[in-house]
Design an enzyme around this catalytic site. Structure first.
Site: not given
Length: 84
Positions: A26, A49
């Site tokens: 990501t 995350y």
């Protein structure tokens, strides 16, 4: 889940002699987009995350260094899009 799951999948790859791996990461590993981001920008995640993906990428890179696995890491920027 991201980090331990990645480690588990990589261990299975080694046990099954899988040599090639594509990792879905990501853009959250870069932190806030206050400037233009390149693949060489520093990794400064600002949320759990992003941190978990950085840890997973490091584990993957360690596996690559052993020569047991070839891999690429893809870092996505807003795959779904923000506009309806």
């Amino acid at each position: 889940n991201n980090t331990v799951g990645t480690l588990n999948v990589l261990q299975v790859c080694l046990s099954k002699k899988i040599k090639h791996f594509i990792f879905s990461s990501t853009a959250a590993v870069y932190g806030p987009a206050n400037q233009n981001i390149t693949e060489n920008s520093p990794l400064v995640p600002t949320n759990p995350y992003g941190y978990s993906k950085v840890m997973s990428e490091q584990i993957l890179n360690d596996f690559i260094k052993t020569g047991a696995l070839n891999a690429v890491i893809l870092r996505y920027f807003n795959v779904a899009g923000a506009d309806m």
